[in-house]
Scaffold this motif. Structure first.
Motif, PDB file in Angstrom:
ATOM      1  N   THR A   4       0.836  -1.195   0.000  1.00  0.00           N
ATOM      2  CA  THR A   4       0.000   0.000   0.000  1.00  0.00           C
ATOM      3  C   THR A   4       0.875   1.249   0.000  1.00  0.00           C
ATOM      4  N   VAL A   5       0.288   2.345  -0.424  1.00  0.00           N
ATOM      5  CA  VAL A   5       0.976   3.628  -0.407  1.00  0.00           C
ATOM      6  C   VAL A   5       0.322   4.509   0.639  1.00  0.00           C
ATOM      7  N   PRO A   6       1.032   5.452   1.215  1.00  0.00           N
ATOM      8  CA  PRO A   6       2.424   5.776   0.890  1.00  0.00           C
ATOM      9  C   PRO A   6       3.394   4.711   1.396  1.00  0.00           C
ATOM     10  N   SER A   7       4.512   4.633   0.724  1.00  0.00           N
ATOM     11  CA  SER A   7       5.534   3.645   1.055  1.00  0.00           C
ATOM     12  C   SER A   7       6.901   4.261   0.775  1.00  0.00           C
ATOM     13  N   LEU A   8       7.889   3.856   1.550  1.00  0.00           N
ATOM     14  CA  LEU A   8       9.244   4.360   1.376  1.00  0.00           C
ATOM     15  C   LEU A   8      10.201   3.186   1.296  1.00  0.00           C
ATOM     16  N   GLU A   9      11.061   3.186   0.297  1.00  0.00           N
ATOM     17  CA  GLU A   9      12.130   2.191   0.193  1.00  0.00           C
ATOM     18  C   GLU A   9      13.448   2.937   0.324  1.00  0.00           C
ATOM     19  N   ASP A  10      14.236   2.621   1.362  1.00  0.00           N
ATOM     20  CA  ASP A  10      15.484   3.345   1.608  1.00  0.00           C
ATOM     21  C   ASP A  10      16.719   2.652   1.035  1.00  0.00           C
ATOM     22  N   PHE A  11      16.566   1.484   0.447  1.00  0.00           N
ATOM     23  CA  PHE A  11      17.637   0.759  -0.216  1.00  0.00           C
ATOM     24  C   PHE A  11      18.858   0.509   0.673  1.00  0.00           C
ATOM     25  N   THR A  12      18.621   0.316   1.971  1.00  0.00           N
ATOM     26  CA  THR A  12      19.727  -0.072   2.844  1.00  0.00           C
ATOM     27  C   THR A  12      20.089  -1.537   2.625  1.00  0.00           C
ATOM     28  N   VAL A  13      19.179  -2.295   2.020  1.00  0.00           N
ATOM     29  CA  VAL A  13      19.434  -3.687   1.631  1.00  0.00           C
ATOM     30  C   VAL A  13      19.227  -3.766   0.125  1.00  0.00           C
ATOM     31  N   TYR A  14      20.136  -4.454  -0.547  1.00  0.00           N
ATOM     32  CA  TYR A  14      19.995  -4.628  -1.991  1.00  0.00           C
ATOM     33  C   TYR A  14      20.031  -6.113  -2.290  1.00  0.00           C
ATOM     34  N   VAL A  15      19.170  -6.634  -2.963  1.00  0.00           N
ATOM     35  CA  VAL A  15      17.938  -6.178  -3.584  1.00  0.00           C
ATOM     36  C   VAL A  15      16.853  -6.178  -2.498  1.00  0.00           C
ATOM     37  N   PRO A  16      16.108  -5.070  -2.363  1.00  0.00           N
ATOM     38  CA  PRO A  16      15.076  -5.008  -1.321  1.00  0.00           C
ATOM     39  C   PRO A  16      14.041  -6.117  -1.485  1.00  0.00           C
ATOM     40  N   GLY A  17      13.400  -6.485  -0.379  1.00  0.00           N
ATOM     41  CA  GLY A  17      12.368  -7.509  -0.418  1.00  0.00           C
ATOM     42  C   GLY A  17      11.317  -7.197  -1.470  1.00  0.00           C
ATOM     43  N   CYS A  18      10.938  -8.182  -2.233  1.00  0.00           N
ATOM     44  CA  CYS A  18       9.915  -8.105  -3.284  1.00  0.00           C
ATOM     45  C   CYS A  18      10.376  -7.351  -4.525  1.00  0.00           C
ATOM     46  N   TRP A  19      11.571  -6.789  -4.565  1.00  0.00           N
ATOM     47  CA  TRP A  19      12.110  -6.184  -5.776  1.00  0.00           C
ATOM     48  C   TRP A  19      12.775  -7.284  -6.600  1.00  0.00           C
ATOM     49  N   GLN A  20      12.952  -7.060  -7.894  1.00  0.00           N
ATOM     50  CA  GLN A  20      13.560  -8.048  -8.774  1.00  0.00           C
ATOM     51  C   GLN A  20      14.539  -7.383  -9.730  1.00  0.00           C
ATOM     52  N   GLU A  21      15.624  -8.091 -10.010  1.00  0.00           N
ATOM     53  CA  GLU A  21      16.537  -7.674 -11.070  1.00  0.00           C
ATOM     54  C   GLU A  21      16.159  -8.443 -12.329  1.00  0.00           C
ATOM     55  N   ALA A  22      16.409  -7.851 -13.491  1.00  0.00           N
ATOM     56  CA  ALA A  22      16.084  -8.511 -14.750  1.00  0.00           C
ATOM     57  C   ALA A  22      17.017  -8.015 -15.844  1.00  0.00           C
ATOM     58  N   ASP A  23      16.962  -8.709 -16.980  1.00  0.00           N
ATOM     59  CA  ASP A  23      17.900  -8.425 -18.060  1.00  0.00           C
ATOM     60  C   ASP A  23      17.203  -8.573 -19.413  1.00  0.00           C
ATOM     61  N   ASN A  24      17.628  -7.744 -20.353  1.00  0.00           N
ATOM     62  CA  ASN A  24      17.192  -7.784 -21.748  1.00  0.00           C
ATOM     63  C   ASN A  24      15.687  -7.584 -21.880  1.00  0.00           C
ATOM     64  N   GLY A  25      15.116  -7.878 -23.022  1.00  0.00           N
ATOM     65  CA  GLY A  25      13.697  -7.684 -23.254  1.00  0.00           C
ATOM     66  C   GLY A  25      13.382  -6.301 -23.786  1.00  0.00           C
ATOM     67  N   ASP A  26      12.059  -6.022 -23.849  1.00  0.00           N
ATOM     68  CA  ASP A  26      11.597  -4.734 -24.370  1.00  0.00           C
ATOM     69  C   ASP A  26      10.358  -4.294 -23.602  1.00  0.00           C
ATOM     70  N   LEU A  27       9.821  -3.133 -23.977  1.00  0.00           N
ATOM     71  CA  LEU A  27       8.694  -2.571 -23.238  1.00  0.00           C
ATOM     72  C   LEU A  27       7.429  -3.418 -23.378  1.00  0.00           C
ATOM     73  N   THR A  28       7.230  -4.076 -24.501  1.00  0.00           N
ATOM     74  CA  THR A  28       6.024  -4.876 -24.701  1.00  0.00           C
ATOM     75  C   THR A  28       6.120  -6.211 -23.974  1.00  0.00           C
ATOM     76  N   ALA A  29       7.165  -6.967 -24.217  1.00  0.00           N
ATOM     77  CA  ALA A  29       7.312  -8.296 -23.616  1.00  0.00           C
ATOM     78  C   ALA A  29       7.839  -8.233 -22.190  1.00  0.00           C
ATOM     79  N   GLY A  30       8.448  -7.117 -21.824  1.00  0.00           N
ATOM     80  CA  GLY A  30       9.078  -7.012 -20.512  1.00  0.00           C
ATOM     81  C   GLY A  30      10.444  -7.654 -20.518  1.00  0.00           C
ATOM     82  N   PRO A  31      11.034  -7.791 -19.339  1.00  0.00           N
ATOM     83  CA  PRO A  31      12.372  -8.396 -19.266  1.00  0.00           C
ATOM     84  C   PRO A  31      12.379  -9.822 -19.801  1.00  0.00           C
TER      85      PRO A  31
END
Length: 166
Positions: A4-31
């Protein structure tokens, strides 16, 4: 889970919980793949070592994403707020060489992991300060929706001499 919002992510941990890293792809298909990217933990604007994530914009052909969890935007009046900095690689200084014309960082929104909409673009005509520039994006168009955000960096095919930490 959907946050829910409002929400704050302070990035003291990387990768934050529930965040994801990804590679390649495009805007239509996504990563194309999930789990890795060129984004790393760092201090904001290369100051310190935590509290932000960073991408070194210099490798030809790069296409790397970092995706937020889903957020419920209940009504109008909400905004996405963040700071962005673009110093020279491994310093806090103004970049030695200009941002290259075929490189960009997009701020994106989607209701899933496909069909992304560009909310904001950093590029050679819109470069944040080396010490940081606040950015505020109105989210009224997403009221009543569950959305996720992404930062996507693309290093174009032309490899110039710029070496910028975003």
């Amino acid at each position: 889970p959907v946050l829910t919002v409002p929400s704050l992510e302070d990035f003291t941990v990387y990768v934050p919980g529930c965040w994801q890293e990804a590679d390649n792809g495009d805007l239509t298909a996504g990563p194309a793949t999930f789990g890795t990217s060129g984004w790393i933990a760092d201090g904001f604007g290369n100051v310190g070592t935590t509290g932000a994530f960073r991408y070194e914009v210099w490798t030809t052909g790069a296409n790397d994403w970092i995706l937020s969890p889903l957020y419920t935007i209940p009504v109008t009046g909400y905004e996405l707020k963040f700071d962005a900095a673009a110093p020279q690689w491994n310093t806090t200084n103004v970049p030695t060489n200009a941002w290259e014309a075929d490189d960009f960082v997009e701020v994106l929104v989607s209701t899933g992991t496909t069909n992304w909409t560009v909310l904001y673009t950093f590029n050679d005509t819109n470069v944040p300060s080396n010490t940081g520039t606040p950015t505020i994006i109105d989210l009224d168009a997403y009221a009543g929706m569950d959305v996720r955000f992404a930062f996507r960096v693309v290093e174009g095919a032309t490899n110039g001499s710029a070496d910028i930490d975003f």
